[in-house]
Design a protein around this motif. Structure first.
Motif, PDB file in Angstrom:
ATOM      1  N   UNK B 349      42.711  42.687  50.997  1.00  0.00           N
ATOM      2  CA  UNK B 349      42.158  44.054  50.708  1.00  0.00           C
ATOM      3  C   UNK B 349      42.850  44.911  49.930  1.00  0.00           C
ATOM      4  N   UNK B 350      44.256  45.076  49.808  1.00  0.00           N
ATOM      5  CA  UNK B 350      45.183  45.935  49.047  1.00  0.00           C
ATOM      6  C   UNK B 350      44.786  45.664  47.628  1.00  0.00           C
ATOM      7  N   UNK B 351      44.558  44.302  47.404  1.00  0.00           N
ATOM      8  CA  UNK B 351      44.546  43.804  45.922  1.00  0.00           C
ATOM      9  C   UNK B 351      43.199  44.127  45.315  1.00  0.00           C
ATOM     10  N   UNK B 352      42.190  44.175  46.398  1.00  0.00           N
ATOM     11  CA  UNK B 352      40.736  44.792  45.921  1.00  0.00           C
ATOM     12  C   UNK B 352      40.879  46.083  45.633  1.00  0.00           C
ATOM     13  N   UNK B 353      41.517  46.914  46.447  1.00  0.00           N
ATOM     14  CA  UNK B 353      41.639  48.362  46.250  1.00  0.00           C
ATOM     15  C   UNK B 353      42.591  48.666  44.762  1.00  0.00           C
ATOM     16  N   UNK B 354      43.486  47.833  44.800  1.00  0.00           N
ATOM     17  CA  UNK B 354      44.398  48.184  43.517  1.00  0.00           C
ATOM     18  C   UNK B 354      43.531  47.775  42.008  1.00  0.00           C
ATOM     19  N   UNK B 355      42.339  46.988  42.301  1.00  0.00           N
ATOM     20  CA  UNK B 355      41.717  46.693  41.264  1.00  0.00           C
ATOM     21  C   UNK B 355      40.772  47.949  40.819  1.00  0.00           C
ATOM     22  N   UNK B 370      36.854  42.638  38.645  1.00  0.00           N
ATOM     23  CA  UNK B 370      37.873  42.000  39.656  1.00  0.00           C
ATOM     24  C   UNK B 370      37.626  42.531  41.100  1.00  0.00           C
ATOM     25  N   UNK B 371      37.296  44.080  41.320  1.00  0.00           N
ATOM     26  CA  UNK B 371      37.091  44.601  42.336  1.00  0.00           C
ATOM     27  C   UNK B 371      35.820  44.157  43.094  1.00  0.00           C
ATOM     28  N   UNK B 372      34.698  44.100  42.001  1.00  0.00           N
ATOM     29  CA  UNK B 372      33.441  43.547  42.624  1.00  0.00           C
ATOM     30  C   UNK B 372      33.435  42.427  43.233  1.00  0.00           C
ATOM     31  N   UNK B 373      34.242  41.330  42.507  1.00  0.00           N
ATOM     32  CA  UNK B 373      34.342  39.932  43.135  1.00  0.00           C
ATOM     33  C   UNK B 373      35.262  39.926  44.442  1.00  0.00           C
ATOM     34  N   UNK B 374      36.385  40.908  44.521  1.00  0.00           N
ATOM     35  CA  UNK B 374      37.025  40.594  45.696  1.00  0.00           C
ATOM     36  C   UNK B 374      36.295  41.384  46.836  1.00  0.00           C
ATOM     37  N   UNK B 375      35.583  42.471  46.710  1.00  0.00           N
ATOM     38  CA  UNK B 375      35.128  43.157  47.788  1.00  0.00           C
ATOM     39  C   UNK B 375      34.511  42.567  48.750  1.00  0.00           C
ATOM     40  N   UNK B 376      33.365  41.415  48.425  1.00  0.00           N
ATOM     41  CA  UNK B 376      32.784  40.613  49.475  1.00  0.00           C
ATOM     42  C   UNK B 376      33.732  39.689  50.340  1.00  0.00           C
ATOM     43  N   UNK B 377      34.732  39.269  49.399  1.00  0.00           N
ATOM     44  CA  UNK B 377      35.922  38.253  50.012  1.00  0.00           C
ATOM     45  C   UNK B 377      36.554  39.585  51.355  1.00  0.00           C
ATOM     46  N   UNK B 378      37.075  40.490  50.568  1.00  0.00           N
ATOM     47  CA  UNK B 378      37.913  41.363  51.482  1.00  0.00           C
ATOM     48  C   UNK B 378      37.071  41.770  52.940  1.00  0.00           C
ATOM     49  N   UNK B 379      35.887  41.879  52.511  1.00  0.00           N
ATOM     50  CA  UNK B 379      34.938  42.408  53.731  1.00  0.00           C
ATOM     51  C   UNK B 379      34.555  41.310  54.677  1.00  0.00           C
ATOM     52  N   UNK B 380      34.312  40.010  54.233  1.00  0.00           N
ATOM     53  CA  UNK B 380      34.181  38.716  55.154  1.00  0.00           C
ATOM     54  C   UNK B 380      35.326  38.478  55.699  1.00  0.00           C
ATOM     55  N   UNK B 381      36.440  38.165  54.800  1.00  0.00           N
ATOM     56  CA  UNK B 381      37.657  37.459  55.468  1.00  0.00           C
ATOM     57  C   UNK B 381      38.033  38.385  56.484  1.00  0.00           C
ATOM     58  N   UNK B 505      42.451  30.625  49.686  1.00  0.00           N
ATOM     59  CA  UNK B 505      43.478  30.257  48.258  1.00  0.00           C
ATOM     60  C   UNK B 505      44.241  31.505  48.014  1.00  0.00           C
ATOM     61  N   UNK B 506      43.412  32.587  47.877  1.00  0.00           N
ATOM     62  CA  UNK B 506      43.784  33.974  47.622  1.00  0.00           C
ATOM     63  C   UNK B 506      44.962  34.383  48.653  1.00  0.00           C
ATOM     64  N   UNK B 507      44.897  34.054  49.835  1.00  0.00           N
ATOM     65  CA  UNK B 507      45.603  34.367  50.683  1.00  0.00           C
ATOM     66  C   UNK B 507      47.104  33.482  50.650  1.00  0.00           C
ATOM     67  N   UNK B 508      47.054  32.410  50.277  1.00  0.00           N
ATOM     68  CA  UNK B 508      48.098  31.560  50.135  1.00  0.00           C
ATOM     69  C   UNK B 508      48.875  32.016  48.696  1.00  0.00           C
ATOM     70  N   UNK B 509      48.213  32.577  47.865  1.00  0.00           N
ATOM     71  CA  UNK B 509      48.497  33.035  46.564  1.00  0.00           C
ATOM     72  C   UNK B 509      49.651  34.206  46.742  1.00  0.00           C
ATOM     73  N   UNK B 510      48.901  35.017  47.643  1.00  0.00           N
ATOM     74  CA  UNK B 510      49.857  36.260  47.953  1.00  0.00           C
ATOM     75  C   UNK B 510      50.930  35.904  48.836  1.00  0.00           C
ATOM     76  N   UNK B 511      50.686  34.879  49.830  1.00  0.00           N
ATOM     77  CA  UNK B 511      51.884  34.370  50.697  1.00  0.00           C
ATOM     78  C   UNK B 511      53.033  34.033  49.742  1.00  0.00           C
TER      79      UNK B 511
END
Lengths: 563, 563
Positions: B349-355, B370-381, B505-511
């Protein structure tokens, strides 16, 4: 949409997937002829659909309440209970000597599922009574059986299980309720119990509490616990409810769901009780009651899943938006996976019941071991499917699912108790990997052999499905070996995901049988389970193997957000 | 246990995982210095913990209600709202020209998470207002901005979004609300809208409705829809609330949760409205509002997950039974996976906001994409994690979790709306695989490159984790190619599981980044995510590839139980 009891699906499973025939072939259950079975399923289904389902919303809107110390049930519940009692459904598999019909547990489990799908909160009443009947049949003396069993079976009285105390949740050994001999052959019970389902009501004339308590010379822990029959009204010389016992309902819990089921805080204040089974043997009797109830609770999960799925499918089919949303790929995916999981969970539950019946009829220890192994799986997987599918039902409804009037939310709120009561699903998983696999995994391996034999037999007819089931069973076998070889804490850490994986392989096995014996739709549903649900085992088995070390190493502070 | 705002975790992410530094390095956001950020997080955290969290239960026990046509809020909500407004939190990232603080969205999203974790039902009010501010900033004319923005930013007025109609759920194009020019440069709006969050209240002096309606010459479908500002009270010449507009609250919905948030059925009866943006351009403006809200809703999921997890961990730690049940392997497994998922969802979510911030500051189309791509993922996940962790919280509490007084059930009931509103998660998944991947998957591949680069960079330090993340990204890349090459219906059928896999996969990346930059506990949590959560991708990617054919082939009758 109104609930329609799944008579055809149950009949198909009992005919072709987990056949009742071997049970009916025993002398004990010879009366369970195909005609009798068909008549029972159809009659119980009719009652569930027509009499019980219309009551389901009443309980949610008008919860049971406490008035002047007595529970007043939700509107129509007394009539619904009377229909269950008069139909003879409470004693369907109880001993004929005391008024039961003596039919297989498998039938009873099937009928119970339909009643629970129609009205979970009400069905809890007979479910608990059936557990009490079972406990008395196994552990009570003849006089107590003569007095109580006919009344419980007829529904004139109902039964409860008084186990949990405020200071001791799943830790039964910590209980502090006392039992003192009163010199008249009976005992005085003093203490408080919580979470007592249907601890009081106005649907019949007496409530019989089976209460765990400690005698003065009872050791600490579970070994020092005895079981007592403590009726609300003491039976008089004619076996009629007489003087009120010294017990009362202190309050009702305000719960997330099953509002129609009064969950009582009970206070026993020198209440008169009769010993059931020997002194300090209370846990054995209680386990008889709980084991029966565990399978029943698993089927409650299946039941609510069925009801929620029917409603979601009907809603999706009716929605005009973009045509029917049931044709929308993601909605159809959710509905299809839900249907495939409901079938799997139902078949597992009925397979467990079948093993129980064969154990009863033949005393074959293999059947006993099989039933014991399948019970925690049926309970945990059935109730998880219940929550998953009810949750999916809310989602399919979209915004309307969150509005209480559609009923989708009620299914989710109601079913959410099932992974918790009668032993949380975590406790079921512990039971599986410790007690039920204390044979070195022999029972697990025999089930896996059976599943792989089934896959081999299907190889010619449907090679892809058969291959996938065989592979999944083989992977599970390897994981089973790992579990067996692991230390106890590692095993406990992997217990829940291991149980889930085992359930899916069993589910795939029954789907494969259904695909071979059933029509085109059965084949397609089996394929959906194998393609879409079974692959989740990869995630669960990775976790089952992960052990305890990484969990142990995580500092407690991490959970509170200070990682 | 009382909620404690996760200030440290958010600060760590903004410091080391999804750094705010590149945002603060732009001219636009130069004021977001480390000191300012620290002060804001700490002050907002204090308000959330001390002022808002104590109100959470009030809303559940005493829902907002309709009295004589006006909404009466839950006890204390007016004071809570005043604290939010007076703190300047509503306009934290709004235009300074109209009273906003002009700080990054990233900070706003972080602050919103803390407010939502403390009191979701109340936080919905400013969340919707912020969406309206954004829509007006982009689409309103100068006069409307001058009139409305200062009031919305100060909290004197609040904003709502009037989209859904009784006959048209997610199908906005089917709306039938009419707008007729009244010859005075304004319009008369007539129609009924449902699911209007905070459609009326007594926490401030005016409610500003943005209403989608069709002009007489508006085409059918979404292209003929216009957007109107329809205030409850018409502003007088001094910009003060004057004459009441012709609109009313018909009723409040009875919902599963967020009882403190009044969900209104609104009736517009020739209400006066002002056009926002051009004629027939309503959908564009509404999408501005919805996109902002989608990320906000994703963070609501994270927020409630955090709150539920804190409570469950505290409960488990306090339980005397068998020592602390937090040391029980299965309980610890649930808590650890929950904590690992909360971190992942928060970082996404914060990565989406950063974008979003970088897009605002630099107008770089890459950041926008990037923000557009991350938005549905941030919302759904984010919202799925919210439900999963709140559900886990109930389970960890055992029987007490089902009793409403512990609050565990409230978290589950409250958060259950988040996967539904602002576009169901199924709709987010469609958005991802159709619109957001209409570039041939280029944005997805660039994100995967970044993730694999991160894994390569971590290889020396923590080879096992890095390898697992690299492998998962490679597998996801293959699945992405498959998705891109699939026909539209197959892609839609796989959309939801594909989104889930991408999120992990995004979550694992940030971890992995957190493990490199953080302390030992961060490394351990990363390892738990990679070992226990990431492997669930196998199941989801199998389903993502499964396509539509088998779903299509399943007869409709199967869903109703007649398979």
């Amino acid at each position: 949409m109104a609930y329609r009891a799944p008579v055809e699906d149950i009949a198909f499973i009992l005919q072709s997937v987990v056949p009742l025939a071997p049970v009916a072939a025993t002398a004990r259950f010879a009366e369970a002829t195909p005609d009798t079975v068909a008549a029972i399923l159809s009659e119980a289904g009719r009652m569930a659909t027509e009499v019980l389902a219309p009551l389901n919303r009443n309980g949610d809107l008008t919860p049971a309440r406490l008035e002047n110390g007595a529970v007043r049930s939700s509107p129509g519940y007394a009539e619904g209970f009377a229909a269950i009692a008069e139909g003879g459904w409470i004693g369907l598999s109880a001993d004929p000597e005391h008024g039961g019909a003596g039919l297989p547990q498998t039938l009873n489990v099937a009928v119970s599922e339909m009643m629970a799908g129609a009205c979970l909160a009400l069905q809890l009443n007979p479910l608990l009574t059936q557990g009490q009947i079972e406990a008395l049949q196994h552990h009570a003396d003849e006089a107590m059986k003569q007095l109580y069993l006919p009344k419980l079976i007829s529904g004139e009285w109902n039964g409860t299980m008084n186990l949990t105390e405020p200071q001791a949740g799943s830790d039964v050994g910590a209980l502090s309720t006392r039992a003192e001999p009163d010199g008249e052959g009976t005992y005085r019970i003093t203490g408080q119990k919580i979470f007592i389902t249907w601890g009081d009501s106005d649907v019949n004339e007496n409530t019989c509490h089976l209460v765990l308590a400690r005698l003065p010379d009872g050791a600490r822990g579970t070994r020092g616990i005895s079981l007592f029959m403590v009726p609300k009204y003491l039976p008089d010389e004619n076996g009629r409810p007489g003087v009120a016992n010294s017990l009362k309902v202190v309050s009702l819990e305000h719960k997330m769901g099953i509002h129609g089921s009064p969950t009582c805080v009970m206070s026993f204040e020198g209440a008169r009780g009769w010993l059931v089974g020997g002194e300090h043997k209370g846990m054995a009797a209680m386990f008889t009651m709980m084991n029966a109830a565990r399978l029943g609770v698993g089927m409650q999960g299946v039941a609510v899943a069925e009801a929620a799925l029917q409603q979601a499918a009907a809603y999706a089919g009716e929605r005009a938006q973009m045509g029917s949303i049931a044709r929308h790929p993601d909605v159809r995916r959710m509905l299809a996976c839900g249907r495939a999981e409901v079938f799997a969970a139902r078949a597992i539950g009925l397979a467990c019941a079948q093993a129980l019946d064969l154990a009863t009829a033949t005393s074959d220890p293999e059947c006993t071991a099989r039933a014991a192994f399948l019970t925690p799986i049926a309970k945990s997987y059935g109730t998880d499917v219940g929550c998953r599918v009810a949750d999916m039902g809310v989602q399919v409804h979209g915004g309307m699912g969150y509005i209480e009037e559609t009923g989708a939310a009620q299914y989710l709120r109601d079913v959410r108790i099932t992974p918790i009561y009668e032993g949380t699903n975590g406790i079921q998983a512990i039971d599986l990997v410790l007690r039920k696999m204390s044979d070195g995994g022999e029972m697990a391996f025999r089930l896996l052999d059976e599943i792989m034999d089934g896959a081999k037999a299907a190889q010619g007819e449907m090679p892809d499905l058969a291959r996938a089931v065989w592979d999944a069973a083989e992977t599970l076998r390897e994981a089973t070996v790992t579990m067996i070889e692991s230390g106890q804490t590692d095993r406990l850490a992997g217990a829940m995901p291991y149980l889930n994986a085992f359930a899916r392989v069993l589910g795939a096995h029954y789907h494969l049988i259904a695909a071979r014996k059933g029509d085109e739709a059965r084949k397609r549903l089996a394929s959906i389970f194998v393609t879409r649900v079974l692959p989740r085992n990869a995630g669960d088995l990775a976790e089952a193997r992960a052990g305890w070390a990484d969990l142990d190493a995580l500092p407690d502070a991490a959970f509170a957000g200070a990682a």
